[in-house]
Every structure is written in structure tokens, then in C-alpha cells.
Design a protein around this motif. Structure first.
Motif, PDB file in Angstrom:
ATOM      1  N   ASP A   1       0.830  -1.218   0.000  1.00 13.82           N
ATOM      2  CA  ASP A   1       0.000   0.000   0.000  1.00 13.82           C
ATOM      3  C   ASP A   1       0.859   1.261   0.000  1.00 13.82           C
ATOM      4  O   ASP A   1       0.419   2.318  -0.448  1.00 13.82           O
ATOM      5  CB  ASP A   1      -0.918   0.016   1.218  1.00 13.82           C
ATOM      6  N   SER A   2       2.078   1.142   0.520  1.00 16.29           N
ATOM      7  CA  SER A   2       3.006   2.269   0.542  1.00 16.29           C
ATOM      8  C   SER A   2       4.419   1.718   0.495  1.00 16.29           C
ATOM      9  O   SER A   2       4.669   0.593   0.930  1.00 16.29           O
ATOM     10  CB  SER A   2       2.800   3.142   1.780  1.00 16.29           C
TER      11      SER A   2
ATOM     12  N   HIS B   1      -2.691   0.991  -6.600  1.00 13.65           N
ATOM     13  CA  HIS B   1      -3.413   1.793  -5.618  1.00 13.65           C
ATOM     14  C   HIS B   1      -2.564   1.868  -4.346  1.00 13.65           C
ATOM     15  O   HIS B   1      -2.295   0.844  -3.708  1.00 13.65           O
ATOM     16  CB  HIS B   1      -4.784   1.178  -5.307  1.00 13.65           C
ATOM     17  N   GLY B   2      -2.117   3.064  -4.020  1.00 15.24           N
ATOM     18  CA  GLY B   2      -1.280   3.248  -2.847  1.00 15.24           C
ATOM     19  C   GLY B   2      -0.474   4.519  -2.972  1.00 15.24           C
ATOM     20  O   GLY B   2      -0.654   5.311  -3.902  1.00 15.24           O
ATOM     21  N   THR B   3       0.407   4.736  -2.009  1.00 14.77           N
ATOM     22  CA  THR B   3       1.273   5.912  -1.989  1.00 14.77           C
ATOM     23  C   THR B   3       2.719   5.452  -2.010  1.00 14.77           C
ATOM     24  O   THR B   3       3.151   4.690  -1.130  1.00 14.77           O
ATOM     25  CB  THR B   3       1.009   6.761  -0.724  1.00 14.77           C
ATOM     26  N   TYR B   4       3.460   5.920  -3.011  1.00 15.40           N
ATOM     27  CA  TYR B   4       4.811   5.429  -3.236  1.00 15.40           C
ATOM     28  C   TYR B   4       5.768   6.604  -3.436  1.00 15.40           C
ATOM     29  O   TYR B   4       5.490   7.504  -4.234  1.00 15.40           O
ATOM     30  CB  TYR B   4       4.838   4.503  -4.463  1.00 15.40           C
TER      31      TYR B   4
ATOM     32  N   ARG C   1      -4.094   5.635  -8.038  1.00 18.15           N
ATOM     33  CA  ARG C   1      -5.493   5.180  -8.002  1.00 18.15           C
ATOM     34  C   ARG C   1      -5.857   4.467  -9.302  1.00 18.15           C
ATOM     35  O   ARG C   1      -7.010   4.465  -9.713  1.00 18.15           O
ATOM     36  CB  ARG C   1      -6.431   6.371  -7.787  1.00 18.15           C
TER      37      ARG C   1
END
Length: 294
Positions: free
Chosen positions: A71-72, A95-98, A141
Motif C-alpha cells: 500500500d506504501s 493503488h497506494g502511496t509510493y 489510483r
């Protein structure tokens, strides 16, 4: 006759790692190049949540068509330009924050055209320092797709990253390119994408612009052999041409080779060397005479 086994192509290995990670199923890459850049790419995939298992002559990657498993993640791209440009694009499909960062040298290299293109596709991408350079955060997203115009006059890697993203979008991707350098590398990308199941059309306008239409097919896993690096092989071919009675064969670089640098042997042939290209490899033999040319 001397047979030389050349390490795999860095360009082919980096593209294969992206395609394997994006494919449905587990891909085995045979004879991938082991280098700082490719190891950094593989470590980046692992940080994003892709399962990567490395053996001496084969790397196994479990693909995730829906995007990274994490997710990250914080991903350090080292000095690798392909790593620094391809991995954020791959992550955008999930989908996530990278967060992506790189060496001081890589931070100086431009990313702007790719960042702008991803934003045009709706990707929430933010640079943490200088605009158009690493570090950057991708708040992913998924990517719907659509049409965009790209100036690839600085680097063909921008176009390659977007082309490889195309099959992972919901609706496909149409990319009109106004300027392009290093076209042979784009041809490598297109051929490899098709090997993994992608469908790409190409149209050329009267103004010289070209449009690539990439269908949202996804990718299919496979066993894929990494061909030897043609640039590295050129030194051994040159040595063979220089020494009377010498011949050098490089297996794996033959009539179906992807890399434009194999054209070096055609130059050696024009200079007087005996060159034989078969389906399984290339051989250069000295004739004892070399002629200068333009």
C-alpha cells in the motif's frame, strides 16, 4: 573459432522486469544482466510488493496486473535511469502511496516530460524538491487511459514507460509523439510488449508525428530469454576483425536480435571482415584486410 558468452542487455533486462511484474502469472527471465542498475530495479520491485526470486541464471517474478502489492513504499532507484523512470510509471497503475528517490546524479537528470504526461492521465504525482526531478511521490489510483501528446526529444525512455503502461490502463492509451530520439530502443520496447501479449498499432501523420495506440489487454507471463548485450559484443567482434586467422562467435545474437547495435557487424563487413549472421548467433572472421570507410 572462439565462442564468447556475453552478459545480457541492460535495456532488455529492465523492460523485461517491468513486463514480468505487470503480467498475469509468474515469469522466468533467463540470463538477465546482473548489474547495479538491474539489481536496483529488482530491489525496487520487491519494495513495491512484487515477489522476485533470483537464481544464478534465472530470475522469477510473480506478476501483479492490479499493481504493487504494498500500500506504501519508499523506493531508492540508485543511478538507474530506467529504474527511476519505469518504476513510478508501473506504480501509477496500482493503488497506494509510493515515494521514489535516487542518487544525486540521477536527481539531476530530467523527469519532467514523463511527470507531465502522467499528470495529464490523472495521476497524482508530486515532486519533493525541484519540479521535474526526483524525489517524487505517486498517489496511485489506477490509470483510466486516454490520449496525450509527448515530446520524447530528450529521452525515448519517457515514451517507453508510457507505452508499457498502456496495457495496464482501463481504456487503453493513444500517444502522439512530436519528437523522438533513440528510435531503435522504442522498437525494442514494442517487440517485447508484443511478446508479452500486448496489442499496439502505429500511425504516422503527414507532419511527421506518429501515434501509438495501445489496447488495454494486460500482459501474459512467460519464460523470456534476455539476449546478450550487442554493445558489449562489438568489442569482441572488432578484435576478431583485427587479428588475421581469428574468428569470434557470439551465440544468442542472430537474425531475430532486438538491438540496433548489432548493426556494427555490418560495418565490419563493409570494411572487409567476413560476417555471418544466423538464427542462433553471429560470427565475425578476419580476412586479413580492413579498409577504412565513411
Amino acid at each position: 573459432m572462439t565462442v564468447i558468452h556475453i552478459p545480457g542487455s541492460k535495456s532488455v533486462t529492465a523492460r523485461a522486469l517491468f513486463l514480468a511484474a505487470a503480467a498475469e502469472g509468474t515469469t522466468t527471465l533467463l540470463r538477465p544482466l546482473v548489474s547495479d542498475d538491474t539489481e536496483g530495479f529488482a530491489e525496487g520491485l520487491a519494495a513495491l510488493g512484487y515477489a522476485v526470486r533470483r537464481e544464478d541464471d534465472a530470475w522469477h517474478i510473480e506478476g501483479r496486473p492490479a499493481g504493487p502489492g504494498a500500500d506504501s513504499a519508499d523506493v531508492y532507484c540508485r543511478d538507474g535511469a530506467t529504474t527511476a523512470r519505469f518504476l513510478p510509471t508501473l506504480a501509477a497503475a496500482g493503488h497506494g502511496t509510493y515515494r521514489f528517490d535516487a542518487s544525486a546524479q540521477m536527481r539531476r537528470r530530467p523527469l519532467g516530460p514523463l511527470s507531465s504526461a502522467l499528470r495529464e492521465l490523472g495521476v497524482d504525482l508530486r515532486h519533493g524538491g525541484q519540479e521535474g526531478h526526483h524525489p517524487l511521490d505517486v498517489h496511485a489510483r489506477g490509470v483510466k487511459g486516454g490520449a496525450l501528446t509527448l515530446d520524447a526529444g530528450q529521452s525515448s525512455q519517457y515514451l517507453t514507460a508510457l507505452l508499457m503502461l498502456g496495457p495496464l490502463t482501463a481504456e487503453g492509451l493513444d500517444i502522439t509523439v512530436t519528437d523522438l530520439v533513440s528510435e531503435p530502443y522504442v522498437e525494442i520496447t514494442l517487440a517485447m510488449m508484443r511478446d508479452f501479449g500486448a496489442e499496439i498499432g502505429e500511425e504516422r501523420g503527414l507532419d511527421g508525428a506518429r501515434t501509438y495506440r495501445v489496447a488495454p489487454t494486460g500482459y501474459r507471463a512467460r519464460t523470456y530469454g534476455i539476449e546478450p548485450d550487442a554493445s558489449t559484443a562489438s568489442y569482441f567482434f572488432a578484435a576478431a576483425a583485427l587479428e588475421p586467422g581469428r574468428s569470434v562467435t557470439v551465440p544468442g545474437l542472430g537474425t531475430g536480435a532486438l538491438q540496433g547495435d548489432l548493426g556494427f557487424v555490418e560495418v565490419l563487413g563493409r570494411m572487409g571482415a567476413d560476417v555471418e549472421i544466423t538464427a542462433t548467433g553471429t560470427t565475425v572472421r578476419s580476412t586479413g584486410v580492413l579498409r577504412g570507410l565513411t
